[in-house]
Design an enzyme around this catalytic site. Structure first.
Site, PDB file in Angstrom:
ATOM      1  CG  HIS A  50      -2.059  -0.978   1.050  1.00 52.89           C
ATOM      2  ND1 HIS A  50      -3.114  -1.053   1.919  1.00 52.89           N
ATOM      3  CD2 HIS A  50      -2.318  -1.907   0.085  1.00 52.89           C
ATOM      4  CE1 HIS A  50      -3.967  -1.986   1.513  1.00 52.89           C
ATOM      5  NE2 HIS A  50      -3.497  -2.523   0.410  1.00 52.89           N
ATOM      6  CD  GLU A  52      -1.766   3.998   3.356  1.00 52.37           C
ATOM      7  OE1 GLU A  52      -1.400   3.307   2.382  1.00 52.37           O
ATOM      8  OE2 GLU A  52      -2.946   4.047   3.725  1.00 52.37           O
ATOM      9  CB  CYS A  78      -6.567  -0.468   4.937  1.00 52.48           C
ATOM     10  SG  CYS A  78      -4.911  -1.160   5.020  1.00 52.48           S
ATOM     11  CB  THR A 200     -19.664   4.697 -32.825  1.00 55.97           C
ATOM     12  OG1 THR A 200     -20.614   5.613 -32.290  1.00 55.97           O
ATOM     13  CG2 THR A 200     -18.311   5.365 -32.898  1.00 55.97           C
ATOM     14  CD  GLU A 290     -13.553   7.595 -26.825  1.00 53.08           C
ATOM     15  OE1 GLU A 290     -13.623   7.769 -28.050  1.00 53.08           O
ATOM     16  OE2 GLU A 290     -12.504   7.705 -26.182  1.00 53.08           O
TER      17      GLU A 290
END
Ligand code: NAP
Length: 372
Positions: A50, A52, A78, A200, A290
């Protein structure tokens, strides 16, 4: 170093891995002692330290003692262990290492934390504060909030429109200028998936890649409908074809999709309630939708979206494809809106007020901590 600058640096560190830490959120941390940075860290993905812990390790590696230092971290530390969690809890380690003050941009929306990390620190005598830069912190954990609160990926809706609200028309394929198109590639790089509707795909044959020199290679996701997909489309034939996924209803288009992309053709019944779990199960966490209009309208009407990024070009097309939103059942004001100039175009970005990322996840815990 100021408080704002400390958190700014932590946010920059978190952004280094944005879109690539799933299912964990991107987090950054900075340790400051006597006005200077003694350690920095960021979380790069599941199983890795993590932020930290990485900052504490960095401080020790540089020969600094973290005792008496202040931590700036983009997400609440946490405090839980067990059931699938691969890293030891950070709050306990911060206490053990003698960190005396913690600034956390936002609470952890994980029900097993939600303010408990900060409470634990406060009970041990650490001075704790929420913020600063909670807006930016929230942006970083929005996918995580959508996952834990609504069992779905984060959905960003993005489109470019003219002043007369058209998303296609006129002589050029592009509505916006070069700067806006570069910015759009930056947006893609912050997501793990770029999605388009079959309309699209048929009209534009897009590649949906990131062309700004970044290492990001988002998946390309097609929402297939009732009409067969164009088999010669670049998405099914270019060098990145292994990144192409298709959602289709059971029937001939699903069979065709399986021929085109194999197991990456997913059967979807077209219902809003089943889309999130289906995509999460397949590893989608941050989806940039999009267009075009029909697909974005579907997300708007289902209320299934977190943020919108809309480019507006200073031009009138007079005719063409009308943009999203015309069929919306009721008006809606976006939250935390940011408007910027990108070349000659404007970019308006804002949050859906119903998104779990802005609903004030865990705010009940703020009372236990002193404000900045
Ligand atoms: N300016 C921009 O930002 C931008 C961006 C993208 C596209 N565009 C333009 O938009 C136009 C295409 O837009 P469009 O509205 O016609 O098509 P679209 O939204 O791209 O695709 C709609 C089609 O996707 C399929 N589909 C599958 N699931 C769907 C769902 N849940 N909701 C909606 N559609 C679903 C259906 O295919 P079937 O038809 O097979 O049933 C539907 O007709 C093109 O002219 C393109 O150039 C502009």
């Amino acid at each position: 170093m100021t408080i704002a600058a400390g958190m700014d640096r932590a946010l920059s560190l978190a952004r280094l891995h944005l879109g690539r830490t799933a299912p964990n959120p991107a987090v950054g941390a900075v340790l400051v002692k006597d006005g200077r940075v003694i350690g920095e860290g960021s979380h790069a993905g599941p199983g890795l330290p993590h932020a930290e812990a990485a900052a504490l390790d960095d401080a020790r590696a540089r020969g600094f003692d973290p005792r008496g230092s202040t931590l700036f971290v983009t997400l609440e530390p946490c405090c839980h262990e067990g059931s699938g969690k691969r890293t030891p809890p950070c709050a306990q380690r911060l206490i053990r290492e003698g960190v005396t003050e913690v600034y956390a941009a936002v609470p952890d929306p994980n029900p097993r934390v939600r303010g408990r990390g900060m409470s634990l620190l406060a009970e041990a005598g650490v001075r704790v504060h929420w913020g600063p830069h909670s807006d930016e912190g929230r942006e970083l954990i929005a996918d995580f909030a959508a996952w834990v609160e609504e069992t779905r990926p984060l959905f960003t809706l993005k489109w470019a429109q003219s002043l007369d609200a058209r998303i296609a028309g006129g002589a050029s394929r592009w509505i916006t200028g070069e700067d806006a198109r570069l910015k759009a590639h930056e947006l893609r790089a912050g997501h793990d998936t770029v999605a388009v509707g079959a309309g699209t795909l048929r009209a534009d044959n897009p590649r949906l890649t990131v062309r700004d020199g970044s290492a990001a290679r988002p998946r390309r996701l097609v929402f297939a409908g009732a009409t067969p997909l164009p088999e010669m489309a670049d998405l099914f034939n270019d060098d990145d074809r292994a990144l192409t996924w298709v959602l289709a209803r059971r029937g001939s288009v699903l069979e065709q999709s399986r021929r085109l992309v194999g197991a990456q053709a997913l059967e979807w019944n077209g219902e809003a309630a089943t889309l999130g779990p289906l995509l999460l199960e397949a590893g989608f966490r941050r989806v940039l939708v999009e267009g075009g209009t029909k697909l974005i309208d579907w997300f708007l009407n289902a209320g299934l979206w977190d943020r919108a990024a809309v480019f507006v070009a200073p031009r009138l097309l007079g005719s063409g494809v009308a943009g999203p939103g015309a069929a919306l059942a009721s008006p809606l004001d976006l939250m935390s809106v940011r408007t910027s100039s990108v070349g000659v175009d404007a970019l308006i970005e804002g949050w859906n007020p119903r998104s779990p990322a802005v609903r004030g996840v865990g705010v009940e815990s703020e009372a236990v901590c002193s404000p900045v």
